[in-house]
Enzyme design. Structure first.
Site, PDB file in Angstrom:
ATOM      1  N   CYS A   1       2.908  73.675  66.560  1.00 17.07           N
ATOM      2  CA  CYS A   1       1.557  74.113  66.233  1.00 17.07           C
ATOM      3  C   CYS A   1       1.292  75.512  66.784  1.00 17.07           C
ATOM      4  CB  CYS A   1       0.538  73.133  66.795  1.00 17.07           C
ATOM      5  SG  CYS A   1       0.906  72.652  68.489  1.00 17.07           S
TER       6      CYS A   1
ATOM      7  N   GLU B   1      -6.853  68.643  67.184  1.00 18.07           N
ATOM      8  CA  GLU B   1      -6.125  69.906  67.106  1.00 18.07           C
ATOM      9  C   GLU B   1      -5.568  69.964  65.702  1.00 18.07           C
ATOM     10  OE1 GLU B   1      -2.697  70.341  69.774  1.00 18.07           O
ATOM     11  OE2 GLU B   1      -1.937  71.538  68.107  1.00 18.07           O
TER      12      GLU B   1
END
Lengths: 509, 509
Positions: A282, A245
């Site tokens: 994020c 990620e």
């Protein structure tokens, strides 16, 4: 050459607290991987695995005060947030224990022979087996939930895969503490402590992904670091799955009608989401498409007021602070960019939240404003003011992949009157999670969760949160014409373990 | 520079039959990909897709005589085999139509809000969406089932992904014919013909995998070619999933007791499997571990007799023939290797089947015999004679990943008396399909099938045959707090399409 020391650093002062360890040599990485590999057999039994995961959650909770204090000392995330994050981490460990017990993740399919098929089908029985040792790369911003005891570790152990964790340099002391707790939990179930390895150091991380006994990797971090490791994983003699990620802008579209209906509520909500945890998520909304004109002005006004009231905060480390200050300065200096609340340095060790505005037209075609379409880690967002829907479409079409994409609709639009469905259809190709009238921060641990998205949000089509995260560490195996006496119990006709399966084409639950 | 011509060649004579096309330029690849991309919307409706797949099967069957004749002229595989392969291909297209209709592949999960979770769970609804345009690289050895209308194309179209196929140079004329049939089927359902693109040429294949609008790739072929494309896919600015089936040795273990019980039956069966289709199957058994001593001698004797009775055959092209002749010569010249039936050239255009024997001890450690552990495409296998189980274990531990691994057990061992379970446990890490008392050739199309295995058998953990092959072309998307009025019907509470799903944690079928 002396081994490089690994220091625990206080981000509130920038000062070294203590030396935690030394960076692992290639030989030490090899030892950790081999110890993990040797622990595979002890993880083979599903009941042992789920009990281990539950004990891990219990022991982490038991050590809560010590762990939260240690985490706060290295990350400055504060005890409230860290207590919540630890609770989430324990919830996740128990959720994966439940997933292991249920066994649907095994994907059992049994086909009896069928001579009428073309070609004829022999007896075939399929389920999923663990891949092997998994390398886990910890995140800076979630010292529990995306680090040593986090989702990658929990899902890998649940799958039957030992892990070797590369500790994040922002919380090495906590990493050691937590690894010790996980090993204590393993020992209680007769699992060798090597089942959770831990290494420090950048070079150690590179060695890890290249190790022949590493079968897959999970990563949460930057585009640059993640891509380098992805490339190393792909370049191996035997390439391995790399579930990384990396980065996400998390666009938000506010329709004219939504702004007209509740500009102030949206502005305040945005301020809360973009400054939460000092903007170190994020899924922080990094680009907001808001209408120009009066309704959008109301949104900007309310955002200005709300962000002005948010205190300066401490980022996870001083390198991030430097990057944030430089990043917002570069963006703020672009032509036609304004700073209603100027983000940047908030003092020697802190940063002040803020946001920038820009005409959306500046982002509709390639140019110097493209840096505004890159993630800037920390408490800043960009509000792009659009004149019409064509500008929204033009900007969305230029975005890289995202973890999330959000739209704020009016009550009528949400009820299907208007072009809400069209906007959702535009957002879906951009992201792995699409939200209506919400904020992307806060990622629930649930079966339907998907935390991933088109590159660079994720390097694969997988999720790192939610039940299906376990799929990353498994591969299918089919047994053909194998006598019942030799089949694993999961694949026997009489289903002694009571597992859900597809049996001769029909689901059985 | 003039475009390079693409010739159809008769492998029975090595002579050019006709010029089919010219190799596609980068611009033509771009046109094909854009046309495919433009056809996405027409594939969005599941009922249209499944009808299209069924029509494709009907039209292929309707053109059977012409297609089989065209295939035979370019591949020399013979009308019986090709008629069967076409039937399999049509069966597969219809099987994927059924999978689309059923909808379980969508992986629908719906979670209602849960405030008791940590953190609380909002309304979340997840399903899978198509990735985009898929590049399909045809195999030489299955002109139907792993080529233009094969499993990659069928599963991609089923998933809602248009395809651009890179034709294999061994059957360019057939590729054009079949692509035209598929486009005719598409047109009957209002789908633009660009939904199935076709390009010829090596460079065109490289351009294809690099094209920004290509979202994933499927490949069946050699390790060298597949790895080069895998590397190109991974090196893209936006990497894409590359599902390649590259190479496999397909080891077979024959226990001492199995040989004692039925050495002749096993020897004859092995001869049939290794020479089937002139040994041109990716699941051809390429290494057989048979006992030394009398029982193993019986197996070798019966294998000798059976293989001696198999005629020379025509390989798919003359390059393969040259590689086969050179490959078996290199292997046969190694010390301690014997050739009870010498494989090699069978005439100007044919090859003769045969097999080699070697003491298993020669393969137990790195050395000059390692080439025997590499796939040799064509009608040859290596019988490694072992002295004891330790030698079997030593050789197995040195093998790369495989599509299949097989063991032949005695009746008593198959009933659980003996170490059959231990052997299965040794074979499982090596392969994606494990067989007992069977032969790996013949890959059934069934829900429980898995046609894939550890690298280099496959570059991912996926299958290219069976129901789950569709998973390669999908990615999950989760909708959060999205009003019913805007949700796709698949994700609505009232389940208007009657799809199987996980609803608030429980499976509903």
């Amino acid at each position: 050459m002396a081994a490089a020391p690994v220091w625990s650093v206080d981000p509130r002062t920038g000062k070294q607290r203590e030396q935690v360890a030394v960076e692992a040599t290639a030989q030490e990485v090899d030892q950790a991987v081999r110890a993990a590999h040797a622990a595979r057999g002890a993880l083979a039994d599903r009941t042992v695995r789920s009990a281990f995961l539950r004990t891990a959650a219990d022991l982490l909770e038991g050590a809560k005060d010590q762990l939260v204090e240690a985490a706060d000392a290295e990350t400055a995330l504060g005890p409230v947030r860290l207590t919540g994050e630890l609770a989430r981490t324990c919830y996740q460990l128990r959720a994966f224990a439940g997933i292991v017990d249920e066994g649907a993740y095994l994907g059992i399919v049994i086909d009896h022979p069928d001579d009428t098929a073309t070609p004829p089908v022999p007896d075939l029985r399929r389920y999923k087996v663990p891949l092997g040792v998994v390398a886990v790369y910890s995140a800076s911003n979630f010292p529990f939930a995306f680090s040593v005891p986090g989702g990658d570790t929990a899902s890998a152990l649940a799958a039957g895969c030992p892990v070797v964790v590369k500790a994040h340099p922002d919380h090495p002391a906590l990493s050691e503490l937590v690894a010790a707790v996980l090993r204590r939990a393993a020992a209680q179930h007769g699992i060798p402590e090597g089942v959770v390895g831990l290494v420090h150091g950048f070079e150690a991380g590179v060695e890890l992904v290249k190790h022949p006994l590493i079968a897959a990797a999970g990563f949460t971090g930057s585009v640059r670091g993640g891509r380098a490791l992805f490339d190393a994983a792909a370049a191996r003699p035997v390439p391995i799955p790399f579930h990384g990620e990396l980065g996400s802008l998390n666009p938000v579209v506010v329709t004219e009608a939504a702004a007209a209906e509740r500009a102030e509520q949206i502005g305040t909500g945005l301020a809360g989401s973009m400054t939460l945890g000092v903007g170190q998520f994020c899924v922080k909304p990094g680009l907001v498409l808001a209408p120009s004109g009066t309704e959008g002005d109301r949104l900007v006004k309310s955002l200005t007021e709300a962000v002005s009231n948010v205190d300066a905060g401490v980022l996870l480390d001083h390198r991030m602070r430097d990057n944030f200050v430089a990043g917002v300065r570069e963006r703020a200096e672009l032509p036609d960019v304004e700073s209603p609340v100027t983000p940047g340095s908030g003092g020697e060790h802190t940063v002040a939240p803020g946001f920038l505005t820009v005409p959306a037209a500046k982002l509709a075609a390639e140019g110097e404003h493209d840096v505004l379409l890159e993630e800037c880690f920390g408490p800043v967002t960009v509000v792009a003011r659009y004149e019409d829907e064509a500008e929204v479409t033009a900007v969305l079409s230029r975005l890289p992949g995202n973890l999330t994409a959000t739209v704020h609709l009016s009550t009528e639009e949400a009820a299907g009157q208007g072009n809400g469905a069209e906007i959702l259809a535009e957002l879906t190709p951009l992201a792995g999670r699409v939200l209506v009238n919400g904020w992307p921060t806060g990622v629930a641990v649930a079966p339907a969760q998907h935390h991933g998205g088109p590159y660079p949000a994720t390097t694969s089509t997988s999720t790192s949160v939610g039940a299906t995260a376990i799929e990353r560490w498994l591969r299918p195996v089919t047994y053909q014409t194998t006598p019942e006496a030799l089949l694993p119990p999961e694949l026997r006709d009489d289903n002694p373990l009571g597992l859900p399966r597809r049996f001769n084409g029909r689901m059985e639950i």
